[in-house]
Design a protein around this motif. Structure first.
Motif, PDB file in Angstrom:
ATOM      1  N   GLY A  47       7.147-100.600  63.217  1.00 35.86           N
ATOM      2  CA  GLY A  47       7.214-101.013  64.608  1.00 35.86           C
ATOM      3  C   GLY A  47       8.311-102.008  64.922  1.00 35.86           C
ATOM      4  N   LEU A  48       9.304-102.209  64.015  1.00 33.40           N
ATOM      5  CA  LEU A  48      10.374-103.167  64.300  1.00 33.40           C
ATOM      6  C   LEU A  48      11.266-102.634  65.423  1.00 33.40           C
ATOM      7  N   PRO A  49      11.806-103.533  66.256  1.00 31.16           N
ATOM      8  CA  PRO A  49      12.677-103.077  67.349  1.00 31.16           C
ATOM      9  C   PRO A  49      13.995-102.510  66.814  1.00 31.16           C
ATOM     10  N   SER A  50      14.667-101.770  67.683  1.00 28.90           N
ATOM     11  CA  SER A  50      15.943-101.157  67.302  1.00 28.90           C
ATOM     12  C   SER A  50      16.972-102.236  66.995  1.00 28.90           C
ATOM     13  N   GLY A  51      17.788-101.997  65.934  1.00 29.20           N
ATOM     14  CA  GLY A  51      18.834-102.936  65.559  1.00 29.20           C
ATOM     15  C   GLY A  51      18.397-104.015  64.596  1.00 29.20           C
ATOM     16  N   THR A  52      17.167-103.942  64.086  1.00 29.81           N
ATOM     17  CA  THR A  52      16.716-104.940  63.120  1.00 29.81           C
ATOM     18  C   THR A  52      17.333-104.647  61.750  1.00 29.81           C
ATOM     19  N   HIS A  70      39.453 -99.892  51.795  1.00 29.27           N
ATOM     20  CA  HIS A  70      38.158-100.487  52.019  1.00 29.27           C
ATOM     21  C   HIS A  70      37.037 -99.541  51.550  1.00 29.27           C
ATOM     22  N   VAL A  71      35.960-100.160  51.120  1.00 25.68           N
ATOM     23  CA  VAL A  71      34.772 -99.404  50.730  1.00 25.68           C
ATOM     24  C   VAL A  71      34.072 -98.914  51.995  1.00 25.68           C
ATOM     25  N   LEU A  72      33.659 -97.637  52.004  1.00 20.72           N
ATOM     26  CA  LEU A  72      32.973 -97.046  53.146  1.00 20.72           C
ATOM     27  C   LEU A  72      31.606 -96.537  52.700  1.00 20.72           C
ATOM     28  N   PHE A  73      30.664 -96.533  53.630  1.00 16.99           N
ATOM     29  CA  PHE A  73      29.304 -96.094  53.382  1.00 16.99           C
ATOM     30  C   PHE A  73      28.975 -94.972  54.377  1.00 16.99           C
ATOM     31  N   ASN A  74      28.211 -93.971  53.888  1.00 20.00           N
ATOM     32  CA  ASN A  74      27.944 -92.810  54.734  1.00 20.00           C
ATOM     33  C   ASN A  74      26.526 -92.315  54.469  1.00 20.00           C
ATOM     34  N   LEU A  75      25.875 -91.851  55.549  1.00 25.83           N
ATOM     35  CA  LEU A  75      24.553 -91.238  55.485  1.00 25.83           C
ATOM     36  C   LEU A  75      24.682 -89.757  55.803  1.00 25.83           C
ATOM     37  N   PRO A  76      23.954 -88.898  55.126  1.00 24.89           N
ATOM     38  CA  PRO A  76      23.946 -87.493  55.537  1.00 24.89           C
ATOM     39  C   PRO A  76      23.389 -87.359  56.949  1.00 24.89           C
ATOM     40  N   GLN A  77      23.924 -86.406  57.669  1.00 25.40           N
ATOM     41  CA  GLN A  77      23.493 -86.208  59.044  1.00 25.40           C
ATOM     42  C   GLN A  77      22.069 -85.630  59.075  1.00 25.40           C
ATOM     43  N   LYS A  78      21.285 -86.120  60.041  1.00 30.37           N
ATOM     44  CA  LYS A  78      19.918 -85.630  60.237  1.00 30.37           C
ATOM     45  C   LYS A  78      19.702 -85.373  61.717  1.00 30.37           C
ATOM     46  N   LYS A  79      18.608 -84.744  62.024  1.00 28.34           N
ATOM     47  CA  LYS A  79      18.271 -84.537  63.423  1.00 28.34           C
ATOM     48  C   LYS A  79      18.032 -85.893  64.075  1.00 28.34           C
ATOM     49  N   PRO A  80      18.401 -86.021  65.338  1.00 24.09           N
ATOM     50  CA  PRO A  80      18.183 -87.322  66.006  1.00 24.09           C
ATOM     51  C   PRO A  80      16.739 -87.778  65.955  1.00 24.09           C
ATOM     52  N   SER A  81      15.786 -86.805  65.995  1.00 22.99           N
ATOM     53  CA  SER A  81      14.370 -87.198  65.982  1.00 22.99           C
ATOM     54  C   SER A  81      13.945 -87.733  64.617  1.00 22.99           C
ATOM     55  N   ASP A  82      14.703 -87.398  63.555  1.00 25.21           N
ATOM     56  CA  ASP A  82      14.360 -87.859  62.211  1.00 25.21           C
ATOM     57  C   ASP A  82      15.210 -89.045  61.765  1.00 25.21           C
ATOM     58  N   GLN A  83      16.104 -89.502  62.629  1.00 23.70           N
ATOM     59  CA  GLN A  83      17.002 -90.592  62.248  1.00 23.70           C
ATOM     60  C   GLN A  83      16.331 -91.918  62.567  1.00 23.70           C
ATOM     61  N   TYR A  84      15.714 -92.528  61.524  1.00 26.75           N
ATOM     62  CA  TYR A  84      14.996 -93.786  61.734  1.00 26.75           C
ATOM     63  C   TYR A  84      15.870 -94.998  61.486  1.00 26.75           C
ATOM     64  N   VAL A  85      17.009 -94.821  60.806  1.00 25.74           N
ATOM     65  CA  VAL A  85      17.870 -95.957  60.489  1.00 25.74           C
ATOM     66  C   VAL A  85      19.312 -95.598  60.831  1.00 25.74           C
ATOM     67  N   THR A  86      20.103 -96.631  61.034  1.00 26.52           N
ATOM     68  CA  THR A  86      21.547 -96.478  61.202  1.00 26.52           C
ATOM     69  C   THR A  86      22.232 -97.290  60.108  1.00 26.52           C
ATOM     70  N   LEU A  87      23.447 -96.870  59.749  1.00 26.17           N
ATOM     71  CA  LEU A  87      24.186 -97.484  58.644  1.00 26.17           C
ATOM     72  C   LEU A  87      25.567 -97.903  59.133  1.00 26.17           C
ATOM     73  N   ASN A  88      25.893 -99.170  58.914  1.00 24.87           N
ATOM     74  CA  ASN A  88      27.240 -99.654  59.196  1.00 24.87           C
ATOM     75  C   ASN A  88      28.170 -99.160  58.085  1.00 24.87           C
ATOM     76  N   SER A  89      29.160 -98.373  58.468  1.00 24.99           N
ATOM     77  CA  SER A  89      29.987 -97.702  57.457  1.00 24.99           C
ATOM     78  C   SER A  89      30.890 -98.655  56.695  1.00 24.99           C
ATOM     79  N   THR A  90      31.154 -99.831  57.224  1.00 23.98           N
ATOM     80  CA  THR A  90      32.079-100.764  56.546  1.00 23.98           C
ATOM     81  C   THR A  90      31.365-101.836  55.747  1.00 23.98           C
ATOM     82  N   THR A  91      30.195-102.288  56.224  1.00 22.32           N
ATOM     83  CA  THR A  91      29.478-103.354  55.501  1.00 22.32           C
ATOM     84  C   THR A  91      28.307-102.833  54.690  1.00 22.32           C
ATOM     85  N   GLY A  92      27.856-101.579  54.985  1.00 22.88           N
ATOM     86  CA  GLY A  92      26.711-101.041  54.258  1.00 22.88           C
ATOM     87  C   GLY A  92      25.386-101.609  54.730  1.00 22.88           C
TER      88      GLY A  92
END
Length: 894
Positions: A47-52, A70-92
């Motif tokens: 139940g944490l708010p978005s952006g935590t 620079h080191v980059l970070f990447n998540l495999p693409q998922k359906k928007p309804s299944d995307q519970y987290v976001t990843l900053n590609s530069t800081t991880g």
């Protein structure tokens, strides 16, 4: 990519549970190491708010984020309804997304399975030299966001009337709370216990709380056959949440034995290929009673979900459980069935059946790609600068048998690529490069991933790779050092050279721009496109001979690449500077009688030009017969000793000529001033000789100026200052005459009582250093009224001169004595007269010749002096000469 189906996690969930053993904290390697898959575990509350912020992959892996690239970070693409987290590609850093994480929705079976709720992610660390596959586990912790709920709004409990005090009756329709642990149901209580009931809570082997109704007083069905109150379920949250249901307590007749299960816990394993109607288990309960009181019926508890009741059929009479539905992807992995054994007038016995579902492959194998490189519509684009072993995509093989034996995955197609099993993970294959790609050699590749199973089935997946041209070549100068020579005094905007650099890249990446380095002087201009180097002003070698600076060739790619060359410009000399004396004119002071060829002075001259143009020769324009100069060193010398009395000042013109073509020159004036040396004694001009005399009347009064001794000195300064003194007297009374030391004026001091010849030896001395020079003269004064016998006087004068010359040295130290008598002065008068006449004749001849020679030299000397403006005769000297001439005339007259 996650493959979440139904209420459960993907089929790899069990595998994750076995793989969460260690957290890899080894430092980031410089090259990809595909033999290790690192895992990170984070805990968050639901139940944490978005952006935590959940966690930072880069920091937890101790990665150096300042590396280049620079080191980059990447998540495999998922359906928007299944995307519970976001990843900053530069800081991880991982953050919660807009989809709220609800533990009960995400993991509906976690409470039943007695394990935490896990959200699994795959994070790729890029680019290739840093590549890692990181398994991230996010443990979702429960919060108290659900109230306890009873399965029905009214709960009925039958209590026999003969129940003993403290008898316990289970309230089977107990409340459920989706929350876990302390946030679940913690206690029950009654709103009204009527004084005969109370509630107790017991925890069964499954960890569930069951409320028990306890009889605290005797019951009488005839007095009251039912009691109705509210039962409250309370969880352990702060503040606690409550659930309410109506509890109806029915007082029944007695039955002293109740059914009991032979096994209260039954475990069943169900494979995904089990057919419908398959016998799973049989529950057995017994009742010692007989007849109707021993009849047992089986039923599911109200806690069993409806879909579980539909999937698993329970026979009410026999207690047999059969598979009533089909196992598919929507089927859960775990089921918990609560079965009740009911007897007449008895509290139901409880048994728990746990069903584990193991899925098996169904259908043909499937290859699922998960792209690491940029991909669109099955076409992968890669930069040509990608290093070897750059990851392109993961290929996951599904629907294989449990052991995967006989399954083969191959790569077909040409190019620097390979497909290898990814260790530690089953049925995972990594497609990567083996060599650097070169756009100039090949722009695209077509590859095929082929899967063969033991039954000969072939599955293919096609991959097309496009190579992107990149600015991987820096411009290259044709030569790293440009040496340019240019003559000074060039016209402005003169062309110097043209720089040339080439770049192997294509399009704008291969276009070259030329720029000057920061050390280049502002007078130089470089055309950006053509590389033409010019100079905006005239160069002067005397100001600066060499210019050295950097030039750059920069392409127009991104990022821009450049190369550096050095330009050395040498300014060639021209004979544009005439020689220059360090002084406008030179003055040298030289003592007279300076030895011949002695160095008088050095004339310093410079020429700013170089080489022959700067070589200077000196020469004397005038006066070369007296002076000579060293042409190279500039040392001025006199050919012969110089006499100031002949010429005191010399003016020379010296010319300096360089060795250029045509040659340049300059002139300077050199003044040579001769310093006086005391090398000349005073010369007495009056009296002209020791034989001259002057008639003095006896009646002359004391204080009268009788005559004057006049002398000159060719020297100058103190060397020419003359002092007069009487060093010897003869004749007359002592002290009769006195001489002025400055003017030489002879004055009568007392009356003349004696007649005759008075002789005064006068010393004329200068003030020169280190020793003064002097001359002497004999002043003869004849005291008488007239000159009656001149020959007699001449004989007296001759005798006096000879005597004075013999005694002159004594006169310097001694004093004059009194005048002797006439008989003492002239004992042999005839002989003396003869000798005097002879000597006087010879003396006159010598004086005449000397006077003639001196006059001629004096005339020449005066002409030379007037011509060269060297030395002027003092006015006093000229006047004295005239006086001397006048006096000589007077003497002649006498």
């Amino acid at each position: 990519m996650f493959n979440k189906t139904g209420p459960g996690l993907s089929s790899r969930g069990v595998l994750w549970g076995l793989c969460i053993l260690l957290l890899y904290t080894s430092p980031l390697c410089c090259f990809a190491n595909f033999s290790q898959a690192k895992e990170l575990v984070y805990k968050i509350k639901e139940g944490l708010p978005s952006g935590t912020l959940i966690g930072s992959v880069g920091s937890d892996l101790h990665l150096d984020l300042s590396l280049d690239p620079h080191v980059l970070f990447n998540l495999p693409q998922k359906k928007p309804s299944d995307q519970y987290v976001t990843l900053n590609s530069t800081t991880g850093q991982l953050f919660t997304s807009g989809n709220e994480i609800d533990r009960e929705t995400l993991c509906p079976d976690s409470s039943e399975y007695k394990q935490g709720c896990v959200l699994s992610l795959d994070v790729f660390v890029l680019p290739q030299q840093y590549f890692q596959l990181v398994k991230v586990k996010i443990l979702v912790e429960d919060v108290n966001d659900n109230r306890p709920r009873f399965p029905t709004g009214e709960i009925r409990v039958s209590v026999p009337e003969n129940t003993q005090v403290n008898a316990r009756f289970a309230v089977e329709q107990s409340a459920t709370d989706p929350d876990l642990g302390f946030h679940g149901v913690q206690t029950y209580w009654l709103v009204n216990d009527f004084g005969v009931f109370t509630l107790d809570v017991e925890e069964n082997e499954g960890g569930e709380l069951t409320p028990f109704l306890i009889v605290t007083d005797e019951l009488d069905r005839e007095r009251q056959e039912e009691y109705v109150t509210d039962i409250i379920a309370e969880d352990g949250g702060l503040p606690p949440l409550l659930g309410t249901a109506t509890l109806r307590i029915i007082i029944t007749d007695v039955n002293d034995n109740c059914p009991q299960f032979t096994e209260s816990q039954v475990n069943v394993t169900l494979y995904g290929n089990t057919t419908k109607g398959e016998h799973l288990s049989r529950l057995h309960a017994f009742d010692p009673d007989q007849g109707a009181n021993a009849v047992i019926s089986y039923a599911y508890s109200d806690r069993v979900p409806r879909e579980a009741r539909a999937l698993f059929h329970l026979d009410r009479i026999t207690g047999v459980i059969k598979l009533a539905g089909q196992i598919n992807t929507a089927t859960g992995k775990f089921y918990k069935l609560t079965v009740l054994a009911n007897g007449p007038g008895c509290v139901p016995a409880v048994a728990t059946v746990t069903v584990h579902v193991i899925r098996v492959a169904s259908g043909p194998p499937v290859i699922t790609p998960r792209y690491i490189a940029a991909e669109k519509d099955g076409v992968v684009t890669m930069k040509e600068s990608e290093p070897p072993f750059s990851p392109i995509a993961f290929f996951t093989v599904k629907n294989t048998d449990q052991r995967g034996q006989g399954t083969e995955c191959l790569l077909e197609g040409s190019g620097p690529f390979r497909l290898t099993p990814y260790k530690r993970l089953k049925n995972e294959y990594l497609l990567e490069t083996t060599e650097p790609l070169d756009y100039e050699q090949r722009q695209d590749y077509e590859l095929t991933v082929v899967l063969r199973n033991p039954r000969g089935l072939v599955i293919k997946s096609f991959v097309k790779i496009l190579v992107l041209d990149e600015n991987d070549n820096a411009p290259v100068f044709k030569q790293s050092l440009y040496e340019v020579s240019v003559e000074e005094n060039n016209p402005p905007n003169s062309f110097l050279t043209q720089l040339q650099a080439t770049d192997q890249d294509s399009e704008a990446r291969g276009e070259v721009i030329y720029t000057l380095g920061s050390d280049a002087p502002s007078i130089f201009l470089l055309e950006r496109l053509t590389g033409v180097l010019t100079v905006s002003t005239s160069l002067d070698r005397e100001e600066k001979q060499t210019y050295r600076f950097m030039v750059r060739a920069v392409d127009r790619g991104t990022p821009r690449r450049e190369s550096i060359a050095t330009v050395v410009i040498t300014v060639l000399d021209r004979n544009d500077n005439s020689p220059r004396f360090i002084n406008k004119d030179f003055t040298f002071f030289v003592p007279e009688n300076f030895p011949g060829f002695g160095e008088i002075g050095v004339l310093s001259v410079t020429d700013a030009d170089a080489g022959e143009n700067g070589w200077v020769a000196l020469s004397i324009v005038n006066g070369s017969d007296i002076f000579v100069i060293d042409a190279g060193r500039g040392a001025l010398r006199a050919r012969t000793p110089l006499d100031r009395e002949q010429q005191g000042t010399y003016y020379l013109w010296i010319e300096a000529v360089d060795g250029g073509e045509p040659s340049l020159s300059c002139l300077t004036v050199v003044t040579v001033l001769l310093l006086d040396v005391n090398d000349n004694p005073p010369v007495v001009l009056f009296p002209q000789s020791n034989q001259s005399y002057m008639l003095v009347l006896p009646s002359t009064l004391p204080g009268t100026s009788i005559t004057e001794v006049y002398a000159v000195d060719k020297d100058t300064g103190m060397n020419a200052v003359i002092a007069y003194s009487i060093i010897k007297r003869k004749g007359g009374e002592p002290g009769s005459f006195d001489i002025d030391p400055d003017t030489g004026n002879i004055t009568l001091k007392r009356e003349l009582s004696d007649r005759g010849l008075y002789s005064l030896l006068v010393k004329v001395s200068d003030h020169g250093q280190p020793e003064p020079l002097h001359s002497t003269v004999l002043v003869n004064l004849f005291v008488n009224e007239t000159v009656s016998n001149e020959s007699y006087i001449q004989s007296l004068l001759t005798g006096e001169e000879v005597e004075i010359q013999m005694e002159e040295k004594q006169w310097y130290v001694g004093k004059l004595t009194e005048r002797p008598g006439r008989e003492d002065l002239f004992p042999c008068q005839p002989l003396i007269i003869a000798l005097s006449v002879t000597c006087l004749g010879l003396f006159c001849i010598v004086v005449t010749l000397t006077a003639y020679i001196c006059c001629r030299k004096l005339k020449k000397w005066r002409k030379r002096q007037m011509k060269r403006l060297e030395v002027e005769m003092p006015l006093k000297v000229n006047g004295d000469v005239r006086d001397a001439d006048r006096k000589r005339t007077e003497i002649s007259n006498i």
